[in-house]
Write an enzyme that holds these catalytic residues in place. Structure first.
Site, PDB file in Angstrom:
ATOM      1  N   GLU A 109       0.062  -5.508  22.559  1.00 37.82           N
ATOM      2  CA  GLU A 109      -0.792  -6.699  22.521  1.00 37.82           C
ATOM      3  C   GLU A 109      -2.013  -6.799  23.469  1.00 37.82           C
ATOM      4  O   GLU A 109      -3.179  -7.197  23.171  1.00 37.82           O
ATOM      5  CB  GLU A 109       0.031  -7.703  21.994  1.00 37.82           C
ATOM      6  CG  GLU A 109      -0.783  -8.861  21.678  1.00 37.82           C
ATOM      7  CD  GLU A 109      -1.673  -8.645  20.276  1.00 37.82           C
ATOM      8  OE1 GLU A 109      -3.026  -8.932  20.550  1.00 37.82           O
ATOM      9  OE2 GLU A 109      -1.158  -7.986  19.398  1.00 37.82           O
TER      10      GLU A 109
ATOM     11  N   ALA B  14      11.683  -5.125  15.479  1.00 34.99           N
ATOM     12  CA  ALA B  14      12.601  -5.664  16.497  1.00 34.99           C
ATOM     13  C   ALA B  14      12.738  -7.164  16.856  1.00 34.99           C
ATOM     14  O   ALA B  14      13.900  -7.871  16.718  1.00 34.99           O
ATOM     15  CB  ALA B  14      12.435  -4.782  17.604  1.00 34.99           C
ATOM     16  N   TRP B  15      11.646  -7.686  16.811  1.00 36.07           N
ATOM     17  CA  TRP B  15      11.651  -9.174  17.308  1.00 36.07           C
ATOM     18  C   TRP B  15      12.174  -9.974  15.866  1.00 36.07           C
ATOM     19  O   TRP B  15      13.168 -11.040  15.966  1.00 36.07           O
ATOM     20  CB  TRP B  15      10.361  -9.691  17.521  1.00 36.07           C
ATOM     21  CG  TRP B  15      10.335 -11.034  18.249  1.00 36.07           C
ATOM     22  CD1 TRP B  15       9.172 -11.859  18.050  1.00 36.07           C
ATOM     23  CD2 TRP B  15      11.318 -11.600  19.210  1.00 36.07           C
ATOM     24  NE1 TRP B  15       9.680 -13.065  18.805  1.00 36.07           N
ATOM     25  CE2 TRP B  15      10.701 -12.826  19.437  1.00 36.07           C
ATOM     26  CE3 TRP B  15      12.204 -11.192  19.716  1.00 36.07           C
ATOM     27  CZ2 TRP B  15      11.497 -13.959  20.212  1.00 36.07           C
ATOM     28  CZ3 TRP B  15      12.945 -12.147  20.344  1.00 36.07           C
ATOM     29  CH2 TRP B  15      12.661 -13.443  20.625  1.00 36.07           C
TER      30      TRP B  15
ATOM     31  N   LYS C 113       3.853   2.340  20.142  1.00 33.66           N
ATOM     32  CA  LYS C 113       3.880   0.875  19.583  1.00 33.66           C
ATOM     33  C   LYS C 113       2.676   0.222  19.986  1.00 33.66           C
ATOM     34  O   LYS C 113       2.170   0.317  20.986  1.00 33.66           O
ATOM     35  CB  LYS C 113       5.423   0.478  20.337  1.00 33.66           C
ATOM     36  CG  LYS C 113       6.908   1.176  19.957  1.00 33.66           C
ATOM     37  CD  LYS C 113       7.856   0.509  20.333  1.00 33.66           C
ATOM     38  CE  LYS C 113       9.030   1.241  20.111  1.00 33.66           C
ATOM     39  NZ  LYS C 113      10.397   0.494  20.569  1.00 33.66           N
TER      40      LYS C 113
ATOM     41  N   LYS D  85      -0.059 -13.370  28.896  1.00 33.15           N
ATOM     42  CA  LYS D  85       0.977 -12.616  29.990  1.00 33.15           C
ATOM     43  C   LYS D  85       1.040 -10.937  29.600  1.00 33.15           C
ATOM     44  O   LYS D  85       1.045 -10.147  30.412  1.00 33.15           O
ATOM     45  CB  LYS D  85       2.118 -13.121  29.749  1.00 33.15           C
ATOM     46  CG  LYS D  85       2.971 -12.839  28.285  1.00 33.15           C
ATOM     47  CD  LYS D  85       3.846 -11.696  27.919  1.00 33.15           C
ATOM     48  CE  LYS D  85       4.001 -11.445  26.369  1.00 33.15           C
ATOM     49  NZ  LYS D  85       4.897 -10.578  26.211  1.00 33.15           N
TER      50      LYS D  85
ATOM     51  N   ASP E  60       7.862 -15.956  31.068  1.00 29.76           N
ATOM     52  CA  ASP E  60       7.381 -14.789  30.121  1.00 29.76           C
ATOM     53  C   ASP E  60       6.570 -13.654  30.901  1.00 29.76           C
ATOM     54  O   ASP E  60       6.715 -12.566  30.838  1.00 29.76           O
ATOM     55  CB  ASP E  60       6.764 -15.275  29.071  1.00 29.76           C
ATOM     56  CG  ASP E  60       6.317 -14.526  27.973  1.00 29.76           C
ATOM     57  OD1 ASP E  60       7.098 -13.167  27.955  1.00 29.76           O
ATOM     58  OD2 ASP E  60       5.622 -14.730  26.863  1.00 29.76           O
TER      59      ASP E  60
ATOM     60  N   ALA F 167      13.285  -8.283  23.125  1.00 33.79           N
ATOM     61  CA  ALA F 167      14.333  -8.259  21.682  1.00 33.79           C
ATOM     62  C   ALA F 167      15.637  -7.399  22.227  1.00 33.79           C
ATOM     63  O   ALA F 167      16.583  -7.806  21.811  1.00 33.79           O
ATOM     64  CB  ALA F 167      13.614  -7.668  20.757  1.00 33.79           C
TER      65      ALA F 167
ATOM     66  N   GLY G 144       8.788 -10.285   8.782  1.00 33.50           N
ATOM     67  CA  GLY G 144       8.691  -9.182   9.829  1.00 33.50           C
ATOM     68  C   GLY G 144      10.131  -8.496   9.899  1.00 33.50           C
ATOM     69  O   GLY G 144      10.966  -9.335  10.350  1.00 33.50           O
ATOM     70  N   SER G 145      10.052  -7.376   9.772  1.00 28.81           N
ATOM     71  CA  SER G 145      11.476  -6.694   9.855  1.00 28.81           C
ATOM     72  C   SER G 145      11.609  -5.856  11.141  1.00 28.81           C
ATOM     73  O   SER G 145      12.212  -4.880  11.119  1.00 28.81           O
ATOM     74  CB  SER G 145      11.854  -5.987   8.433  1.00 28.81           C
ATOM     75  OG  SER G 145      10.767  -4.968   8.535  1.00 28.81           O
TER      76      SER G 145
END
Length: 332
Positions: free
Chosen positions: A281, A11-12, A278, A191, A244, A140, A8-9
């Site tokens: 989730e 931000a995180w 974006k 969360k 979190d 991030a 995975g590239s």
């Protein structure tokens, strides 16, 4: 020094890549986007996801998933939660055996209501002892600037916990161990849903009292839900839980909080999707979390109204009205 493949590239994934380079690891990031990968390798930046940040020159990237997996001694998952199954199915033929797999994904799979480590087990048929997660109040855009932060390394295998402490510990990133994998995963997924509720309240013009109500009662719902599935309720009082949740619910950097604000202001899920493009989730996980609550008979009124609002069957005003009529039980 460990060789770590970060799948995975975004931000995180890129941020954790920097953390691990800073801790002395050798890191190779995999990503689909050729421009992003080329930029990481040549310009040592990732302007699409992390504007204005200079990345370590030691951080490398590739679009070749097979090369990334062959490089790895440890595999780190940093892709969107709802794409995990599809990607693992595609990678299954050359996924290494016996290597530790660390998930950084926070969510519940919509179709199956599986936690992310359950998805990994389901697709790859790996033993639970190979799995671990990193979770906590980890925005991030702050960690990439090396601001002080902490995270929880959770696994049922102590060797994996020790490995994660070694891999991620730096002078700005502090790692706390936990054996409560289930609790930490539930906390990370839920969360997002509670942060949506807080954002909706803010968008409607409500203040700190309402936000405090949503955060604390939402946390109580999640703790009860996690406990019903075998989690330690005390987990939800730590970094993986309240830590979190506070970061996600209170920060304008949080996608879930930002999406909720637009939704509360406009009352329109369509407008919220248009303004916050974006991955959010909580929008996906709300219904799945509610289904998990129904299975074990746990009352979760905040999760329920968020699920209905994002499904378009309830408007934000009626959602708040419904919450204020829920029967009152002991606070703790």
């Amino acid at each position: 020094m460990k060789k770590v493949a970060v799948l995975g590239s975004g931000a995180w994934g890129t941020t954790l890549g920097q953390v691990m380079v800073d801790s002395g690891q050798q890191v190779l990031i995999w990503g689909r986007n050729k421009k992003v990968v080329r930029e990481i390798n040549r310009r040592h930046s990732n302007r699409r996801f992390l504007k204005g940040i200079d990345l370590p020159k030691e951080l490398r990237a590739t679009t070749d998933i097979k090369a990334a997996l062959e490089f790895a001694e440890v595999i780190l998952l940093a892709i969107p939660a709802q794409t995990l199954r599809e990607n693992l199915v595609n990678w299954k033929g050359f996924f290494p055996e016996e290597l530790p797999i660390i998930s950084t994904l926070k969510g519940i799979e919509v179709e199956t209501q599986f936690r992310m480590t359950e998805v990994v087990q389901d697709v790859l048929a790996v033993d639970q002892s190979r799995l671990g997660i990193i979770t906590g109040p980890n925005l991030a855009s702050e960690i990439i600037m090396r601001q002080p932060a902490g995270a929880v390394a959770a696994s049922e295998n102590q060797k994996n916990i020790d490995l994660m402490v070694e891999m991620f510990s730096t002078n700005y990133f502090r790692i706390y161990p936990s054996s409560d994998l289930i609790g930490c995963e539930f906390a990370g997924a839920a969360k997002s849903v509670i942060a949506l509720a807080v954002g909706i309240a803010v968008g409607m013009g409500y203040g700190e009292n309402t936000q405090g109500l949503m955060i604390t009662r939402g946390l109580a719902e999640v703790a009860k839900l996690g406990e019903a599935y075998g989690a330690n309720p005390l987990t939800f009082l730590g970094l993986a839980g309240i830590g979190d949740l506070v970061a996600s619910a209170q920060s304008p950097l949080s996608r879930n909080r930002s999406f909720g604000e637009v939704l509360g202001k406009t009352g329109s899920i369509t407008k919220a999707r248009a303004q916050v493009v974006k991955t959010v989730e909580g929008v996906y996980s709300a219904g799945a979390m509610l289904e998990l609550a129904h299975r074990v008979g746990v009352e979760a009124p905040i999760i329920e109204v968020v699920s209905d609002v994002v499904a378009g069957t309830l408007n934000p005003k009626d959602a708040v009205d419904r919450l204020m009529k829920v029967s009152i039980k002991a606070d703790i």
